[in-house]
Enzyme design. Structure first.
Site, PDB file in Angstrom:
ATOM      1  NE  ARG A 101     -22.631  58.254  26.955  1.00  0.00           N
ATOM      2  CZ  ARG A 101     -21.494  57.617  26.627  1.00  0.00           C
ATOM      3  NH1 ARG A 101     -20.342  57.953  27.167  1.00  0.00           N
ATOM      4  NH2 ARG A 101     -21.503  56.659  25.777  1.00  0.00           N
ATOM      5  NE  ARG A 139     -12.970  50.387  21.972  1.00  0.00           N
ATOM      6  CZ  ARG A 139     -13.874  51.245  22.400  1.00  0.00           C
ATOM      7  NH1 ARG A 139     -13.557  52.508  22.576  1.00  0.00           N
ATOM      8  NH2 ARG A 139     -15.111  50.852  22.628  1.00  0.00           N
ATOM      9  NE  ARG A 172     -15.638  49.710  25.791  1.00  0.00           N
ATOM     10  CZ  ARG A 172     -15.897  50.999  25.636  1.00  0.00           C
ATOM     11  NH1 ARG A 172     -14.916  51.878  25.776  1.00  0.00           N
ATOM     12  NH2 ARG A 172     -17.106  51.423  25.360  1.00  0.00           N
TER      13      ARG A 172
HETATM   14  P1  AP5 Z   1     -17.840  54.849  27.005  1.00  0.00           P
HETATM   15  O1  AP5 Z   1     -16.779  54.053  27.589  1.00  0.00           O
HETATM   16  O2  AP5 Z   1     -17.829  56.330  27.194  1.00  0.00           O
HETATM   17  O3  AP5 Z   1     -17.984  54.461  25.481  1.00  0.00           O
HETATM   18  P2  AP5 Z   1     -18.485  55.236  24.190  1.00  0.00           P
HETATM   19  O4  AP5 Z   1     -19.035  56.598  24.368  1.00  0.00           O
HETATM   20  O5  AP5 Z   1     -19.378  54.264  23.535  1.00  0.00           O
HETATM   21  O6  AP5 Z   1     -17.187  55.528  23.423  1.00  0.00           O
HETATM   22  P3  AP5 Z   1     -15.995  54.534  23.198  1.00  0.00           P
HETATM   23  O7  AP5 Z   1     -15.157  54.471  24.432  1.00  0.00           O
HETATM   24  O8  AP5 Z   1     -16.491  53.269  22.620  1.00  0.00           O
HETATM   25  O9  AP5 Z   1     -15.233  55.295  22.016  1.00  0.00           O
HETATM   26  P4  AP5 Z   1     -14.262  56.541  22.073  1.00  0.00           P
HETATM   27  O10 AP5 Z   1     -14.985  57.730  21.508  1.00  0.00           O
HETATM   28  O11 AP5 Z   1     -13.622  56.698  23.402  1.00  0.00           O
HETATM   29  O12 AP5 Z   1     -13.204  56.061  20.972  1.00  0.00           O
HETATM   30  P5  AP5 Z   1     -11.726  55.480  21.163  1.00  0.00           P
HETATM   31  O13 AP5 Z   1     -10.775  56.602  21.422  1.00  0.00           O
HETATM   32  O14 AP5 Z   1     -11.709  54.319  22.076  1.00  0.00           O
HETATM   33  O15 AP5 Z   1     -19.249  54.348  27.578  1.00  0.00           O
HETATM   34  C1  AP5 Z   1     -19.558  52.974  27.597  1.00  0.00           C
HETATM   35  C2  AP5 Z   1     -20.925  52.753  28.213  1.00  0.00           C
HETATM   36  O16 AP5 Z   1     -20.925  53.247  29.568  1.00  0.00           O
HETATM   37  C3  AP5 Z   1     -22.098  53.476  27.549  1.00  0.00           C
HETATM   38  O17 AP5 Z   1     -22.605  52.740  26.452  1.00  0.00           O
HETATM   39  C4  AP5 Z   1     -23.082  53.574  28.709  1.00  0.00           C
HETATM   40  O18 AP5 Z   1     -23.721  52.343  28.949  1.00  0.00           O
HETATM   41  C5  AP5 Z   1     -22.175  53.856  29.895  1.00  0.00           C
HETATM   42  N1  AP5 Z   1     -21.938  55.284  30.129  1.00  0.00           N
HETATM   43  C6  AP5 Z   1     -20.738  55.939  30.045  1.00  0.00           C
HETATM   44  N2  AP5 Z   1     -20.887  57.235  30.331  1.00  0.00           N
HETATM   45  C7  AP5 Z   1     -22.214  57.423  30.597  1.00  0.00           C
HETATM   46  C8  AP5 Z   1     -22.991  58.558  30.939  1.00  0.00           C
HETATM   47  N3  AP5 Z   1     -22.449  59.782  31.055  1.00  0.00           N
HETATM   48  N4  AP5 Z   1     -24.322  58.386  31.138  1.00  0.00           N
HETATM   49  C9  AP5 Z   1     -24.888  57.164  31.040  1.00  0.00           C
HETATM   50  N5  AP5 Z   1     -24.227  56.048  30.711  1.00  0.00           N
HETATM   51  C10 AP5 Z   1     -22.873  56.177  30.492  1.00  0.00           C
HETATM   52  O19 AP5 Z   1     -11.425  55.000  19.652  1.00  0.00           O
HETATM   53  C11 AP5 Z   1     -12.097  53.883  19.118  1.00  0.00           C
HETATM   54  C12 AP5 Z   1     -11.161  53.121  18.182  1.00  0.00           C
HETATM   55  O20 AP5 Z   1     -10.831  53.960  17.076  1.00  0.00           O
HETATM   56  C13 AP5 Z   1      -9.814  52.734  18.825  1.00  0.00           C
HETATM   57  O21 AP5 Z   1      -9.430  51.458  18.355  1.00  0.00           O
HETATM   58  C14 AP5 Z   1      -8.825  53.802  18.328  1.00  0.00           C
HETATM   59  O22 AP5 Z   1      -7.504  53.306  18.224  1.00  0.00           O
HETATM   60  C15 AP5 Z   1      -9.417  54.156  16.965  1.00  0.00           C
HETATM   61  N6  AP5 Z   1      -9.234  55.566  16.615  1.00  0.00           N
HETATM   62  C16 AP5 Z   1      -9.379  56.645  17.425  1.00  0.00           C
HETATM   63  N7  AP5 Z   1      -9.143  57.792  16.760  1.00  0.00           N
HETATM   64  C17 AP5 Z   1      -8.861  57.429  15.479  1.00  0.00           C
HETATM   65  C18 AP5 Z   1      -8.539  58.165  14.297  1.00  0.00           C
HETATM   66  N8  AP5 Z   1      -8.458  59.508  14.295  1.00  0.00           N
HETATM   67  N9  AP5 Z   1      -8.319  57.468  13.165  1.00  0.00           N
HETATM   68  C19 AP5 Z   1      -8.397  56.112  13.140  1.00  0.00           C
HETATM   69  N10 AP5 Z   1      -8.669  55.345  14.236  1.00  0.00           N
HETATM   70  C20 AP5 Z   1      -8.920  56.007  15.382  1.00  0.00           C
HETATM   71 MG    MG Z   2     -13.827  55.706  25.268  1.00  0.00          MG
END
Ligand code: AP5
Ligand code: MG
Length: 228
Positions: A101, A139, A172
């Site tokens: 990222r 979520r 979270r």
């Molecule tokens: P991370 O845990 O990777 O979080 P994120 O990128 O912010 O993404 P999320 O996990 O919040 O969302 P997601 O895309 O996985 O969606 P989800 O499937 O859960 O990272 C967290 C933190 O860690 C970062 O902010 C940073 O600080 C650090 N970090 C991590 N990796 C890093 C890196 N490489 N470098 C530096 N720092 C790093 O879905 C979300 C919700 O939507 C759920 O409730 C789900 O049920 C719903 N949903 C999903 N799909 C659908 C759909 N098609 N229709 C309707 N609802 C849906």
């Molecule tokens: Mg995620």
């Protein structure tokens, strides 16, 4: 790893890179793909949260960065990913969720995978930011099996409990609206440039993820993964 077959049916071993803004569904899709393709799901966010749970010095440092909606250091996540992809369960491919990222992470990933003979299939989940805020504020996640729910869009059968484990579902720490907006700003500033990197290499596969159900999206992604 060179030349090994891939249960994903896409020829040589591949890393499936799930790319997209916070809340775009990377974790949800990774759960589908892990089942369908029988390859491990590597989430840098989950690995970092494990450090936080350990409550060590590194965990405390990470907690502060994540609570502010910022990215942790490239060096840390690169080290974690390198160590993880060299484990035996990754020999037939793996799913990267939340990595790379930043541009330095993307360049390092090329350096890690190229010599190991691992190709990259990049899936870009495009989702409208207003939908994202709605998704993330609703979520919930099972602390035991990791299953993801949404109180509005995919509620558990018994409110607050995992359908599989019966465990109390967790919210979270970074799913507060203010932090969500900071995470989206970090995505715009630091992660969007990685899209151009992937696009210039012809690796980017855009998937419109705002409207379709997770299952429909998973089918689309599997088609892309299996295409040569
Ligand atoms: P991370 O845990 O990777 O979080 P994120 O990128 O912010 O993404 P999320 O996990 O919040 O969302 P997601 O895309 O996985 O969606 P989800 O499937 O859960 O990272 C967290 C933190 O860690 C970062 O902010 C940073 O600080 C650090 N970090 C991590 N990796 C890093 C890196 N490489 N470098 C530096 N720092 C790093 O879905 C979300 C919700 O939507 C759920 O409730 C789900 O049920 C719903 N949903 C999903 N799909 C659908 C759909 N098609 N229709 C309707 N609802 C849906
Ligand atoms: Mg995620």
């Amino acid at each position: 790893m060179n030349g090994l077959g891939n249960p994903a049916g896409c020829g040589p071993v591949s890393a499936i890179v799930l790319f997209g803004p916070p809340g775009s569904g990377k974790g949800t899709q990774a759960q589908f793909l892990r089942e369908a393709l029988a390859i491990p799901h590597i989430s840098t966010g989950d690995m970092l949260r494990e450090h936080i749970q350990a409550e060590d010095d590194l965990g405390r440092e990470i907690k502060a960065v994540m609570a502010a909606g910022q990215l942790v250091s490239d060096a840390l996540v690169i080290r974690m990913v390198e160590e993880r992809i060299d484990r035996p369960d990754c020999q037939h491919g793996f799913i990267l969720d939340g990595f790379p990222r930043t541009l330095p992470q993307a360049v390092e990933l090329d350096g890690l995978l190229g010599p190991r003979g691992i190709g990259q299939k990049v899936i870009h989940l495009k989702v409208d930011y207003n939908k994202i805020v709605n998704r993330l504020t609703g979520r919930r996640q099972c602390p035991q099996c990791g299953t993801l729910y949404n109180i509005r869009l995919k509620p558990p059968i018994i409110p607050g409990r995992c359908d599989m484990e019966g465990a109390r579902l967790m919210v979270r720490d970074d799913d507060k609206e203010q932090v969500i907006r900071q995470r989206l700003a970090a995505y715009d500033a630091q992660t969007k440039p990685v899209l151009d990197h992937f696009r210039s290499l012809g690796r980017l596969n855009d998937i419109e993820g705002s409207e379709a159900s997770p299952k429909v999206l998973a089918e689309q992604i599997i088609q892309v993964v299996r295409a040569r």
